[in-house]
Design a protein around this motif. Sequence first.
Motif: not given
Length: 119
Positions: A82, A85-93, A96
């Motif tokens: 989890e 996933k949060q770190k990945k989402d932060e990097k993706v954001n 962006n």
Amino acid sequence: MKQYKWIPPLIAIVGVVIALFFIIPAEDDVIEQIQKIEIEELKRENMTLIQTNELLDSKVEILESMTDSLTSLIDVDSQVIEKLKQKKDEKVNAINDFTDDELYQYFSRLSTKGTADRK
């Protein structure tokens, strides 16, 4: 001779009665011995089953403790996943929000410090 005709049937009846008194108790003793042997065999089998049950109970306790430890490891792994996933989402954001130049620099691994150090 007519007076002694009742003696042979009487002797036969007495012989049969005496034989029955010896045969019937002997049969009862044999049956009782068989039942005692069966009871002893059942007691031994019961003790064996009790020991096997105790062994299986100890194995179940071991397996339950292993299950608990594996469950806790799964929980820890789930938390790590989890967080990743949060770190990945932060990097993706964060990516962006990059501009075109920032994206080019990010993916080409260019930095202004790297070019300054070359000189």
